[in-house]
Design a protein around this motif. Sequence first.
Motif, PDB file in Angstrom:
ATOM      1  N   ASP A 607      -7.238 -21.333   6.411  1.00 22.20           N
ATOM      2  CA  ASP A 607      -7.817 -22.342   7.386  1.00 22.20           C
ATOM      3  C   ASP A 607      -9.315 -22.768   7.144  1.00 22.20           C
ATOM      4  O   ASP A 607      -9.581 -24.108   7.005  1.00 22.20           O
ATOM      5  N   ILE A 608     -10.018 -21.758   6.992  1.00 20.67           N
ATOM      6  CA  ILE A 608     -11.658 -22.132   6.773  1.00 20.67           C
ATOM      7  C   ILE A 608     -11.717 -23.117   5.448  1.00 20.67           C
ATOM      8  O   ILE A 608     -12.475 -23.979   5.572  1.00 20.67           O
ATOM      9  N   LEU A 609     -11.142 -22.605   4.462  1.00 24.57           N
ATOM     10  CA  LEU A 609     -11.248 -23.222   3.030  1.00 24.57           C
ATOM     11  C   LEU A 609     -10.776 -24.691   3.343  1.00 24.57           C
ATOM     12  O   LEU A 609     -11.508 -25.578   2.865  1.00 24.57           O
ATOM     13  N   LYS A 610      -9.650 -24.914   4.007  1.00 25.99           N
ATOM     14  CA  LYS A 610      -9.367 -26.104   4.470  1.00 25.99           C
ATOM     15  C   LYS A 610      -9.925 -27.051   4.860  1.00 25.99           C
ATOM     16  O   LYS A 610     -10.552 -28.335   4.671  1.00 25.99           O
ATOM     17  N   GLN A 611     -10.792 -26.570   6.176  1.00 25.00           N
ATOM     18  CA  GLN A 611     -11.869 -27.127   7.046  1.00 25.00           C
ATOM     19  C   GLN A 611     -12.977 -27.676   6.401  1.00 25.00           C
ATOM     20  O   GLN A 611     -13.574 -28.638   6.576  1.00 25.00           O
ATOM     21  N   ILE A 612     -13.262 -26.812   5.341  1.00 26.65           N
ATOM     22  CA  ILE A 612     -14.710 -27.195   4.619  1.00 26.65           C
ATOM     23  C   ILE A 612     -14.291 -27.998   3.354  1.00 26.65           C
ATOM     24  O   ILE A 612     -15.338 -28.360   2.623  1.00 26.65           O
ATOM     25  N   GLY A 613     -12.960 -28.565   3.170  1.00 26.85           N
ATOM     26  CA  GLY A 613     -12.948 -29.473   2.266  1.00 26.85           C
ATOM     27  C   GLY A 613     -12.431 -28.952   0.836  1.00 26.85           C
ATOM     28  O   GLY A 613     -12.335 -29.657   0.039  1.00 26.85           O
ATOM     29  N   CYS A 614     -11.857 -27.936   0.726  1.00 23.94           N
ATOM     30  CA  CYS A 614     -11.608 -27.121  -0.486  1.00 23.94           C
ATOM     31  C   CYS A 614     -10.072 -27.174  -0.874  1.00 23.94           C
ATOM     32  O   CYS A 614      -9.325 -27.440  -0.014  1.00 23.94           O
ATOM     33  N   GLU A 615      -9.737 -27.416  -2.098  1.00 27.83           N
ATOM     34  CA  GLU A 615      -8.492 -27.400  -2.528  1.00 27.83           C
ATOM     35  C   GLU A 615      -8.023 -26.154  -2.832  1.00 27.83           C
ATOM     36  O   GLU A 615      -8.555 -25.529  -3.705  1.00 27.83           O
ATOM     37  N   LEU A 616      -7.117 -25.543  -1.964  1.00 29.65           N
ATOM     38  CA  LEU A 616      -6.712 -24.079  -2.157  1.00 29.65           C
ATOM     39  C   LEU A 616      -5.373 -24.107  -3.367  1.00 29.65           C
ATOM     40  O   LEU A 616      -4.534 -24.755  -2.848  1.00 29.65           O
ATOM     41  N   VAL A 617      -5.657 -23.439  -4.298  1.00 31.58           N
ATOM     42  CA  VAL A 617      -4.329 -23.178  -5.143  1.00 31.58           C
ATOM     43  C   VAL A 617      -3.987 -21.590  -5.216  1.00 31.58           C
ATOM     44  O   VAL A 617      -4.868 -20.907  -5.527  1.00 31.58           O
ATOM     45  N   GLU A 618      -2.839 -21.213  -4.620  1.00 32.79           N
ATOM     46  CA  GLU A 618      -2.488 -19.889  -4.589  1.00 32.79           C
ATOM     47  C   GLU A 618      -2.550 -19.077  -5.926  1.00 32.79           C
ATOM     48  O   GLU A 618      -1.653 -19.720  -6.709  1.00 32.79           O
ATOM     49  N   MET A 619      -2.652 -18.001  -5.982  1.00 32.88           N
ATOM     50  CA  MET A 619      -2.590 -17.223  -7.295  1.00 32.88           C
ATOM     51  C   MET A 619      -0.974 -16.792  -7.100  1.00 32.88           C
ATOM     52  O   MET A 619      -0.353 -16.716  -5.949  1.00 32.88           O
ATOM     53  N   PRO A 620      -0.316 -16.324  -8.153  1.00 31.04           N
ATOM     54  CA  PRO A 620       0.965 -15.767  -7.852  1.00 31.04           C
ATOM     55  C   PRO A 620       1.402 -14.719  -7.013  1.00 31.04           C
ATOM     56  O   PRO A 620       2.289 -14.660  -6.278  1.00 31.04           O
ATOM     57  N   ARG A 621       0.199 -13.786  -6.993  1.00 32.23           N
ATOM     58  CA  ARG A 621       0.373 -12.772  -6.243  1.00 32.23           C
ATOM     59  C   ARG A 621      -0.863 -12.955  -5.069  1.00 32.23           C
ATOM     60  O   ARG A 621      -1.820 -13.133  -5.297  1.00 32.23           O
ATOM     61  N   HIS A 622      -0.358 -13.307  -3.775  1.00 34.14           N
ATOM     62  CA  HIS A 622      -1.203 -13.649  -2.651  1.00 34.14           C
ATOM     63  C   HIS A 622      -0.405 -13.237  -1.309  1.00 34.14           C
ATOM     64  O   HIS A 622       0.825 -12.861  -1.466  1.00 34.14           O
ATOM     65  N   GLY A 623      -1.320 -13.225  -0.239  1.00 29.07           N
ATOM     66  CA  GLY A 623      -0.577 -12.872   0.943  1.00 29.07           C
ATOM     67  C   GLY A 623      -0.451 -11.416   1.041  1.00 29.07           C
ATOM     68  O   GLY A 623      -1.057 -10.570   0.433  1.00 29.07           O
ATOM     69  N   ASP A 624       0.983 -11.161   1.465  1.00 32.74           N
ATOM     70  CA  ASP A 624       1.235  -9.538   1.569  1.00 32.74           C
ATOM     71  C   ASP A 624       1.552  -8.970   0.114  1.00 32.74           C
ATOM     72  O   ASP A 624       1.709  -7.758   0.011  1.00 32.74           O
ATOM     73  N   ASN A 625       1.496  -9.801  -0.933  1.00 30.01           N
ATOM     74  CA  ASN A 625       1.798  -9.389  -2.309  1.00 30.01           C
ATOM     75  C   ASN A 625       0.465  -9.395  -3.145  1.00 30.01           C
ATOM     76  O   ASN A 625       0.606  -9.353  -4.367  1.00 30.01           O
TER      77      ASN A 625
END
Length: 721
Positions: A607-625
């Motif tokens: 959420d912070i990355l979104k609020q500061i204007g970044c484009e977030l691209v998730e890696m294949p392994r993210h979150g609980d993985n």
Amino acid sequence: MPAADKFDPLQVTRVLFEGFSSPAIVLFYLAGFAAIGVFCYGCYVQIRKYRRGQPLGTPLEIGTRFMQMLRTVASHRTIARRDAAAGRAHRLIFYGFALLFIGTATITLDYDITGKLFGLRFWHGKFYLWFSLVLDCAGVAMIAGLVYMMIRRGWIKPPKLDYTRPDRKPGEPGYDRSGYRREDWAFLWALIIIGVTGYVLEAARLVWLQERPEVWALRWWSPFGAALAEAMRAVGVSAGVAGALRGGLWWFHGLLALTLIALIPFTKVKHIFTAAGSLMLRDPLAAQRLPRQAATGDKVGYGTITDFTWKHLLNLDACTKCGRCHEACPAQASGAPLSPRDVILSLREFANDALQKQALPDEVKLSPHGKDGGQVFMETLWSCRTCMACVEICPVAIEHVPIIVQMRRKLVEDGDMEPQLQKTLQTIHKTGNSFGESKRKRAAWTKSLPFEIKDARKEPVDLLWFVGDYASFDPRNQKVSQAFATLLHEAGVNFGLLFEGESNAGNDVRRVGEEGLYELLAETNIATLGTAQFKRIVTTDPHSYNTIRNEYPDFGGSYEIEHYTSFVQRMLEQGQIKVRQPQRLRVTLHDPCHLGRFNKGYGAPRDILKQIGCELVEMPRHGDNSFCCGAGGGRIWMPDPVGAEKPSQNRMREAAGIEGLEVFVVCCPKDLTMFEDALKTSGYEGRFVVRELIEMIRDALAAPADVVAEADGTVAGLVEA
């Protein structure tokens, strides 16, 4: 389909032993009682094995846990995670088998209990017809699931089902796992043969009794059996031949089913019960909150198999060899001699060999530490990052990390560890930090700030910042600490530190297995916190966050604590701080193990990355993985094998696959250290940079004129280059 009402309901049924003589029926019951006897004896042996383990020491809320287990088993959510196809196939097998089992129990209830004892029969008429339809469909579902599992093992062959061990070489004790492969195939073939012969039996019975209207006219209530019966008749199978076939196949089918029942406690089939038991006993904080060492007794950790709790012995039997922990393990992926699955299977083999005997062997032969078959190597235990990826993904709630840590405690007690690790532990004991610096230097990074930070031991503050070792002493992380202190100061937050009163929080010390030092650190920090005046704690270190939040309460230290990401997220939402310079950058985020998997802190950094204007691209392994950086479990204090790819380098390779990536974002001091080093050694330096989220926030909050790019490390410098 003809209406059942045309026939006498009592005739619309199946005579269980039709065509069999009294001696044959007696023989079948003797075989049945023998199978039940073997099953009961096997259960006794298993229960005796568990009773030889140690008590849990904590009360169990059986009712609540039982309902949670039922929901998990019914939904199959843990089996379907990250492998939807296997989840669907297992659902078909599970529900098909369950319905067939209920059907068999229903027949037994009608024929042997209510019928013979009370003269009450209900297995006829419309009930029988619907019963036949449901079970006919259930059998097909089970067979379909089994066929997929055969294709999966025989042709698809996912790597996680390869039983090749990373901790042993060919010829060494315990290397050969061919017995497990044979057991897997025997299990699949036994179930599918039972299922298929059941349909052939049904078809043969229909052809045999085709002259009976109440049988043949209502055959389509068993649609798959009826279709097979029509095929038999089409190829010329007569009623007499069908009757003979039915007689021989009836014995084969029945004895195979009884044999399977008898062997349940001794084979893979017992996972039906042990997996349910393991799920019922699941501890949601299994790795986040490790157990304390008993105050009494001279034993430390798991030195013998009888030191294991009975719950951990049950965990060993719950393993289905699915390989999900093997696939998720960063140590295994980087070539270390560790597979969580192999640790569990080795310990299971050892427990079965030692504890299923009538009398226990001597204590030397009860030790699971060593190089013999069933024992676990010291190098294997020290390879673990305690990142909890194995515990998180295990569909049957096995507690790999607590078991490994308990075994490490014994190694630490005996001094069996890397010299560098031993030196670091001695340093922490002497100085209170892993850098060996004087306690007076813990807050030296604050001296260059243009404002003073309060000492929470001397004056009250709203927010106490527990900084942690790396954020206090590592030069690169000190810059991040200065940035966060500036953010708090400019936002008008009334905050303070413990200064030289703070010691290493002990999270990684505990996961190394040095429980005595951990307790000293925890009690020291709790005593110091008791002298401070504050409302809540914030920390930039997920490792400190985890142990203070989850483990300090066991030592009398209960505090309201949060990681800085949730704190900053709230300040942004409430307008306490404002974005002045949106960061138009393509970024990816690494989830720290102790913030993410351990404490489910996935949302705030994103959420912070979104609020500061970044484009977030998730890696294949993210979150609980998410994939561990490799620093956890004390591995940051131990050298990695020369020439082997480190987990952090593996992660850099994964990030490099994102097209146009500019920044690899972290929110953990150890992550910053590990990944900046890995970026240089993995060959991707210059493609993107590693930055702490705090630095991104600082740049987003600063006025445009205040943002000065550093040519050696900032994104601006990279873009200009």
